[in-house]
Design a protein around this motif. Structure first.
Motif, PDB file in Angstrom:
ATOM      1  N   LYS A  55       0.921  -1.302  -0.203  1.00  0.00           N
ATOM      2  CA  LYS A  55       0.045  -0.081   0.054  1.00  0.00           C
ATOM      3  C   LYS A  55       0.804   1.242   0.052  1.00  0.00           C
ATOM      4  O   LYS A  55       2.138   1.236   0.285  1.00  0.00           O
ATOM      5  CB  LYS A  55      -0.820   0.012   1.158  1.00  0.00           C
ATOM      6  CG  LYS A  55      -0.313   0.130   2.591  1.00  0.00           C
ATOM      7  CD  LYS A  55      -0.722   1.206   3.487  1.00  0.00           C
ATOM      8  CE  LYS A  55      -0.307   2.374   3.618  1.00  0.00           C
ATOM      9  NZ  LYS A  55       0.679   2.572   4.611  1.00  0.00           N
ATOM     10  N   TYR A 101      -2.474  -4.455   8.257  1.00  0.00           N
ATOM     11  CA  TYR A 101      -3.174  -4.901   9.417  1.00  0.00           C
ATOM     12  C   TYR A 101      -3.952  -6.098   9.372  1.00  0.00           C
ATOM     13  O   TYR A 101      -4.193  -6.669  10.595  1.00  0.00           O
ATOM     14  CB  TYR A 101      -4.123  -3.679   9.668  1.00  0.00           C
ATOM     15  CG  TYR A 101      -3.717  -2.531  10.669  1.00  0.00           C
ATOM     16  CD1 TYR A 101      -2.353  -1.870  10.306  1.00  0.00           C
ATOM     17  CD2 TYR A 101      -4.108  -2.167  11.728  1.00  0.00           C
ATOM     18  CE1 TYR A 101      -1.876  -0.960  11.053  1.00  0.00           C
ATOM     19  CE2 TYR A 101      -3.820  -1.228  12.718  1.00  0.00           C
ATOM     20  CZ  TYR A 101      -2.535  -0.520  12.154  1.00  0.00           C
ATOM     21  OH  TYR A 101      -1.944   0.316  13.118  1.00  0.00           O
ATOM     22  N   LYS A 119      -2.229  -8.802  11.419  1.00  0.00           N
ATOM     23  CA  LYS A 119      -2.050  -8.867  12.876  1.00  0.00           C
ATOM     24  C   LYS A 119      -3.019  -9.946  13.517  1.00  0.00           C
ATOM     25  O   LYS A 119      -4.083 -10.072  13.203  1.00  0.00           O
ATOM     26  CB  LYS A 119      -2.541  -7.373  13.257  1.00  0.00           C
ATOM     27  CG  LYS A 119      -1.213  -6.386  13.020  1.00  0.00           C
ATOM     28  CD  LYS A 119      -1.731  -4.970  13.733  1.00  0.00           C
ATOM     29  CE  LYS A 119      -1.006  -3.948  12.983  1.00  0.00           C
ATOM     30  NZ  LYS A 119       0.350  -3.886  13.575  1.00  0.00           N
ATOM     31  N   GLU A 158       0.062   6.828  17.284  1.00  0.00           N
ATOM     32  CA  GLU A 158       1.486   6.469  17.294  1.00  0.00           C
ATOM     33  C   GLU A 158       1.940   7.658  17.837  1.00  0.00           C
ATOM     34  O   GLU A 158       1.524   8.639  17.875  1.00  0.00           O
ATOM     35  CB  GLU A 158       1.950   6.276  15.676  1.00  0.00           C
ATOM     36  CG  GLU A 158       1.321   5.371  15.081  1.00  0.00           C
ATOM     37  CD  GLU A 158       1.795   5.156  13.610  1.00  0.00           C
ATOM     38  OE1 GLU A 158       2.996   4.474  13.401  1.00  0.00           O
ATOM     39  OE2 GLU A 158       1.389   5.796  12.791  1.00  0.00           O
ATOM     40  N   ASP A 210      -2.753   7.404   4.449  1.00  0.00           N
ATOM     41  CA  ASP A 210      -1.649   6.574   4.996  1.00  0.00           C
ATOM     42  C   ASP A 210      -2.277   5.503   6.028  1.00  0.00           C
ATOM     43  O   ASP A 210      -1.904   4.196   5.768  1.00  0.00           O
ATOM     44  CB  ASP A 210      -0.668   7.132   5.867  1.00  0.00           C
ATOM     45  CG  ASP A 210       0.525   6.499   6.183  1.00  0.00           C
ATOM     46  OD1 ASP A 210       1.230   5.642   5.430  1.00  0.00           O
ATOM     47  OD2 ASP A 210       0.938   6.588   7.389  1.00  0.00           O
ATOM     48  N   LYS A 219       1.157   4.622  21.926  1.00  0.00           N
ATOM     49  CA  LYS A 219       1.182   3.907  20.709  1.00  0.00           C
ATOM     50  C   LYS A 219      -0.101   2.771  21.113  1.00  0.00           C
ATOM     51  O   LYS A 219       0.213   1.860  21.791  1.00  0.00           O
ATOM     52  CB  LYS A 219       2.498   2.952  20.647  1.00  0.00           C
ATOM     53  CG  LYS A 219       2.121   1.800  19.572  1.00  0.00           C
ATOM     54  CD  LYS A 219       3.312   2.127  18.287  1.00  0.00           C
ATOM     55  CE  LYS A 219       2.841   0.880  17.211  1.00  0.00           C
ATOM     56  NZ  LYS A 219       2.463   1.570  15.965  1.00  0.00           N
TER      57      LYS A 219
HETATM   58  C1  BG6 Z   1       2.038   2.035   7.734  1.00  0.00           C
HETATM   59  C2  BG6 Z   1       2.127   3.379   7.749  1.00  0.00           C
HETATM   60  O1  BG6 Z   1       1.258   1.406   6.836  1.00  0.00           O
HETATM   61  O2  BG6 Z   1       1.542   1.638   9.105  1.00  0.00           O
HETATM   62  C3  BG6 Z   1       2.967   4.151   8.832  1.00  0.00           C
HETATM   63  O3  BG6 Z   1       2.481   3.790   6.455  1.00  0.00           O
HETATM   64  C4  BG6 Z   1       2.639   3.814  10.288  1.00  0.00           C
HETATM   65  O4  BG6 Z   1       2.840   5.377   8.832  1.00  0.00           O
HETATM   66  C5  BG6 Z   1       2.410   2.078  10.147  1.00  0.00           C
HETATM   67  O5  BG6 Z   1       3.707   4.134  11.126  1.00  0.00           O
HETATM   68  C6  BG6 Z   1       1.699   1.811  11.534  1.00  0.00           C
HETATM   69  O6  BG6 Z   1       1.681   0.242  11.539  1.00  0.00           O
HETATM   70  P1  BG6 Z   1       1.752  -0.306  12.921  1.00  0.00           P
HETATM   71  O7  BG6 Z   1       1.795  -1.650  12.697  1.00  0.00           O
HETATM   72  O8  BG6 Z   1       2.835   0.078  13.835  1.00  0.00           O
HETATM   73  O9  BG6 Z   1       0.365   0.002  13.720  1.00  0.00           O
END
Ligand code: BG6
Length: 486
Positions: A147, A178, A181, A215, A234, A344
């Motif tokens: 993506k 995602y 996960k 985040e 994003d 986070k």
């Molecule tokens: C990515 C984004 O797809 O996902 C990033 O481009 C973001 O900007 C990341 O930090 C977050 O992923 P996770 O797994 O840390 O929640």
């Protein structure tokens, strides 16, 4: 289970994603004996490097991004031996492609080959064209697209059309990490294996839903990509909408890839369209200024971008979405994501409706189901209970708390580990189908357009806060509050 041997070709092999996620994920699967030693990992990028020079970089990446207890000298050595490098101008049809094709001279045609494109999406079509022209797209070849697929609906369609000339849809794997996960997949188990929730999963019982991906990091050297993207492209267009689909979809007939994806698609198509005039009422964008995250003072977004840069790009977004369907009536789904927030955390909060009548003197808090996707993966259900003591019926909220970490004492594999192996197996269930990606763009596009036509600085928020005040106002309009204010 172990997998037949294969060649895994990664374009964008010197980039951040390959180093941070893809090589560590492949190493872990090798360590767990899922990948046979005859498999090859072929890095492709423009830099001129020898196999050994690339192995050096891979070695450093593993030591930096794999947890120390999983590093084993003998395994690293054997894994690096499976890595090769080809210096290729992926998007050009020039002679550098010989560096790639010669690696396949002796290769049997039915060996599984995966082409993972971790490059800028504008190059996807041309790279696929070149792969086909060089005869590398065999029956057992598949392509993986990172993506974002494009930056709006038109560009996404153009990329899908172009890639579609060389690969049939069943061989195209559009990654949304995602979906890899464990806890996101667990949403499917929670909803469809537990009748106690299944019966309550509708507008009769549910008041509203919040989906947050917060985040603490800023843009971390990815400013060039991020500044053209922003939080809506994003995080919302893909990750958060995919989570919303899993929360809101009807039970699929089976876990077959198309059954599942058909149900997700129906949700995306049932999202109440946002028209230009609505944008300012349903979407809030923010950009962080200097502030304190944890104990660290961090610069403003504009400072991170570099001296004298100006930008309207949002690093925070909150949206009120609605799924127009019989099941969901007028239940709002609040989506929110941002950089430089206090914690986070990715979570889904399902708030149930209030009791129709209270027989208690205490104010009753609504029941809430909190599904924590990361970190500290688990589920919490808040219930009102009697405060023990002789003072009569005094109530307070208490939690039923399930920590997956404690309940299942196994390591949580990184999302990419599962997804990379699925691309080798050829299992598309956790990947986005073309129509899903396009439906998601269709829904977000009016917001992108409105923001473009009315440039105005996004709301300011201090790094380390929960975003601009306007996000609070957005949810308060329906009488609600964000989880951290509950
Ligand atoms: C990515 C984004 O797809 O996902 C990033 O481009 C973001 O900007 C990341 O930090 C977050 O992923 P996770 O797994 O840390 O929640």
């Amino acid at each position: 289970s172990a997998i037949d041997t294969f060649d895994y070709v990664v374009f964008g092999a010197t980039g951040d994603l390959t180093m941070r996620k893809l090589l560590p994920a492949l190493y872990h699967r090798f360590r767990d004996k899922q990948i046979p030693e005859t498999a090859r990992v072929i890095g492709a990028a423009r830099s001129v490097l020898s196999d050994d020079e690339y192995r050096d970089r891979a070695d450093k990446a593993l030591r930096r991004f794999v947890k120390p207890d999983a590093l084993d000298e003998d395994l690293i050595h054997r894994f690096l031996g499976m890595i090769f490098y080809a210096s290729v101008n992926g998007a050009e049809a020039d002679s550098t492609w010989e560096n790639m094709t010669r690696l396949f001279d002796d290769s049997v045609a039915d060996k599984i080959r995966v082409f993972y494109l971790a490059t800028s999406p504008e190059l996807y079509g041309r790279i696929c064209g070149n792969l086909a022209a060089k005869g590398l797209v065999t029956e057992s070849a598949r392509v993986v697209l990172e993506k974002p697929i494009g930056h709006d609906l038109d560009s996404a369609r153009a990329i899908n059309d172009e890639v579609g000339q060389y690969f049939v849809e069943t061989k195209i794997f559009r990654i949304d990490h995602y979906l890899g996960k464990e806890t996101v997949q667990n949403l499917i188990a929670l909803r469809f294996a537990n009748p106690v929730f299944a019966r309550l999963w509708n507008a009769d019982a549910i008041d509203h839903v919040q989906i947050t991906a917060a985040e603490t990091v800023g843009v971390e050297g990815r400013g060039d990509y991020y500044d053209h993207s922003g939080a809506l492209r994003d995080m919302i267009q893909n990750h958060l909408l995919q989570v919303l689909c899993l929360v809101a979809m009807e039970p699929p007939g089976s876990l077959d890839a198309d059954n599942l994806r058909n149900e997700k698609l129906k949700v995306l198509r049932a999202l109440k369209p946002i028209n230009a005039a609505d944008v300012q009422h349903v979407a809030v964008r923010g950009q962080y200024g200097r502030g304190m995250v944890g104990k660290e003072i961090v610069p403003a977004y504009l400072e991170e971008l570099g001296e004298g840069r100006q930008s309207d790009t949002e690093t925070f977004i909150a949206i009120k979405a609605e799924v127009h369907s019989w099941r969901w009536g007028n239940v709002p789904f609040y989506l929110r994501s941002g950089k430089r927030l206090p914690n986070k955390v990715s979570e889904v909060v399902v708030q149930f409706r209030e009791t129709p009548w209270s027989i208690f003197n205490t104010k009753l808090e609504p029941n809430r189901l909190i599904i924590r996707l990361q970190p500290e993966e688990g589920i919490q259900l808040s219930i009102m209970s009697k405060d023990p003591g002789p003072d009569g019926m005094v109530l307070r909220p208490a939690n039923i708390d399930i920590s997956f970490e404690k309940a299942f004492a196994t390591r949580y594999p990184d999302a990419y580990e599962r997804l990379l192996m699925d691309t080798v197996r050829g299992d598309p269930v956790l990947f986005m189908r073309r129509d899903e990606v396009e439906a998601a763009w269709t829904w977000v596009e009016p917001i992108l357009k409105a923001w473009k036509e009315h440039p105005g600085t996004p709301h300011h928020y201090t790094a380390g806060s929960w975003g601009p005040d306007a996000a609070r106002t957005l949810i308060q309009e329906t009488g609600h509050v964000w989880h951290e204010d509950m």
